[in-house]
Design a protein around this motif. Structure first.
Motif, PDB file in Angstrom:
ATOM      1  N   ARG A 273       1.769  -1.818 -10.622  1.00 31.74           N
ATOM      2  CA  ARG A 273       2.979  -2.310  -9.962  1.00 31.74           C
ATOM      3  C   ARG A 273       4.029  -2.781 -10.962  1.00 31.74           C
ATOM      4  O   ARG A 273       5.188  -2.363 -10.929  1.00 31.74           O
ATOM      5  CB  ARG A 273       2.618  -3.454  -9.013  1.00 31.74           C
ATOM      6  N   VAL A 366       2.912   2.351  -4.050  1.00 34.37           N
ATOM      7  CA  VAL A 366       2.272   1.211  -4.697  1.00 34.37           C
ATOM      8  C   VAL A 366       2.152   0.027  -3.745  1.00 34.37           C
ATOM      9  O   VAL A 366       1.214  -0.781  -3.846  1.00 34.37           O
ATOM     10  CB  VAL A 366       3.032   0.799  -5.986  1.00 34.37           C
ATOM     11  N   ASP A 367       3.089  -0.105  -2.812  1.00 33.64           N
ATOM     12  CA  ASP A 367       3.084  -1.287  -1.955  1.00 33.64           C
ATOM     13  C   ASP A 367       1.963  -1.286  -0.916  1.00 33.64           C
ATOM     14  O   ASP A 367       1.517  -2.357  -0.490  1.00 33.64           O
ATOM     15  CB  ASP A 367       4.439  -1.432  -1.247  1.00 33.64           C
ATOM     16  N   GLN A 370      -1.216  -2.580  -2.713  1.00 29.07           N
ATOM     17  CA  GLN A 370      -0.972  -3.958  -3.127  1.00 29.07           C
ATOM     18  C   GLN A 370      -1.071  -4.925  -1.951  1.00 29.07           C
ATOM     19  O   GLN A 370      -1.708  -5.978  -2.035  1.00 29.07           O
ATOM     20  CB  GLN A 370       0.407  -4.074  -3.775  1.00 29.07           C
TER      21      GLN A 370
END
Length: 450
Positions: A273, A366-367, A370
């Motif tokens: 991230r 990526v979110d 995460q």
């Protein structure tokens, strides 16, 4: 004494239960809306005072005459302090008042931004940035506590990822604000220190809003627990009713193997991230030859795409996998590795469209992991009574990864090149996928047992 007077030492006691179902429904509807909006806005503004430095790194590098490794030290110190602080804040948040805890953290983080304009050395900048990190760590643990007490497990993946989009919203908005301030700076309208002053003032105003609008647990208002109100079940619940708080932490946090797996996975997610987000500006500026204003504008694409990326991941987990997060995490991590590879090879002024496409793709993919790994999945393998600590525990590991993305990736870049840096991010995708896959059966068993 001040700590106790501010309401940070103890959670508000449970009030006598309201029996009128109509009144319960009205209060829950109003309370859930109020809590969600307040927490979302508050954490968005937290990021105004956290990510305002990143899009201005090329300018700060020139003003303070520091190289990439020294900038990496700045990032690493922040992430180390933030990770430790988040763990401590998680322990405190479980026993604290959500309202005053979060508001105080935002006010202090914002207030110290008024001092940044007077700093003229890297060492002073590091000290105050570390102090900022300590106050920043008070942001998400009370939100994690609020989420598990106001939203039930079967809706949590969607609601949590929407809530978690606040950090990408904050990152995107501060990127736009900083780009605007940089433009005004080059036109002679403002000084460069405005990138600290403006977020600081906005943060202090928002902290007052939080103080008057956040709530604590539903039971502190006389409402039933959210699981009873929504007719839902907890994936993990306390069996021994006489357990002390320490016994709960020992059983459901410190000796919980699935929480350890998810926390270690979070380490590598945060390498990815922040490796892609924080160093993308230097890569585009130093290697690809893009100007600093274009870099600041392109940088906003990652958090812009991250907002729908995390929300879509949560919706798919709830809609198609009964709240299980492992399948969608594996899909996202595969696509993320491909996006990082594409960005490394095709970013630059000769490929503006592809630069934008791959930045959007990295933000999009990526979110999801995460938000799900360190948030929703953690809430599914521990108990509500320890959720603040679980958040802090995962956060500690997450920001070990963030720290590695600072000086660690800076060292790799300086000695082995940008290809090695982005290769490390791709390798982190693979390692994360392996660790997360161990929870596949655990999530399925939890669902069947309930």
């Amino acid at each position: 004494m001040l700590y106790k007077e501010l309401g940070l030492k103890q959670i508000p006691p449970a009030k006598d239960k309201i029996t009128d179902k109509t009144e319960i429904s009205k209060m829950y509807t109003r309370g859930r809306r109020k809590m969600f909006i307040s927490m979302y806005l508050g954490y968005t503004v937290f990021y105004f005072t956290r990510k305002n430095m990143t899009p201005a790194l090329p300018l700060l590098s020139d003003k303070l005459e520091v190289d990439i490794v020294e900038l990496g030290i700045l990032s690493t110190v922040f992430y180390v302090v933030y990770g430790i602080g988040k763990f401590i804040s998680g322990l405190l948040a479980d026993r604290a008042n959500i309202r005053t805890f979060m508001a105080l953290g935002l006010f202090c983080a914002s207030f110290i931004h008024l001092f940044f304009g007077f700093l003229n050395s890297l060492y002073l900048l590091i000290f105050f940035w570390a102090l900022n990190a300590a106050f920043q760590s008070m942001g998400f643990p009370p939100i994690a506590k609020g989420m598990v007490h106001w939203f039930s497990p079967r809706e949590r993946a969607t609601k949590w990822t929407i809530m978690s989009s606040s950090h990408t919203a904050g990152t995107f908005l501060i990127g736009v604000i900083v780009a605007g301030l940089l433009t005004l700076y080059h036109q002679g309208w403002v000084n460069w220190q405005s990138i600290f002053y403006v977020p600081g003032i906005l943060g202090m105003v928002c902290s007052v809003f939080l103080l008057f609008n956040l709530l604590d647990r539903p039971v502190s208002l006389g409402l039933p627990e959210i699981e009873k109100y929504n007719n839902d079940v907890l994936p993990v619940k306390i069996i021994e009713k006489t357990m002390s708080h320490w016994q709960i932490l020992k059983k459901h946090i410190f000796t919980n193997p699935y929480l350890w797996l998810l926390s270690i996975a979070s380490t590598f997610i945060y390498v990815i991230r922040f490796g892609t987000l924080d160093w993308g500006t230097k890569f585009m500026y130093d290697v690809k030859g893009m100007d600093e204003i274009s870099v600041a504008i392109f940088w906003t694409l990652m958090p812009l795409a991250g907002m729908p990326g995390g929300i879509i991941a949560g919706y798919i987990a709830d809609r198609f996998y009964q709240g299980r997060c492992t399948p969608i995490n594996l899909i996202y991590l595969t696509l993320l590795a491909l996006s990082i590879t594409g960005f490394y090879f095709y970013a630059g002024p000769d490929h503006y469209i592809l630069t934008g496409v791959f930045l959007l793709a990295m933000g999009l993919f990526v979110d999801g992991p995460q938000n799900l790994v360190s948030g929703v999945q953690a809430s599914r393998v521990t108990v509500n009574e320890a959720m603040g600590t679980a958040c802090g525990f995962g956060g500690l590991f997450s920001y070990i990864g963030a720290a590695l993305s600072g000086v660690g990736l800076a060292y790799i870049t300086k000695h082995f090149g940008w290809g090695a840096m982005y290769g490390s991010c791709v390798a982190s995708c693979v390692i994360t996928a392996i660790l997360v896959s161990f929870t596949w059966k655990k999530e399925k068993i939890d669902r069947q047992n309930n």
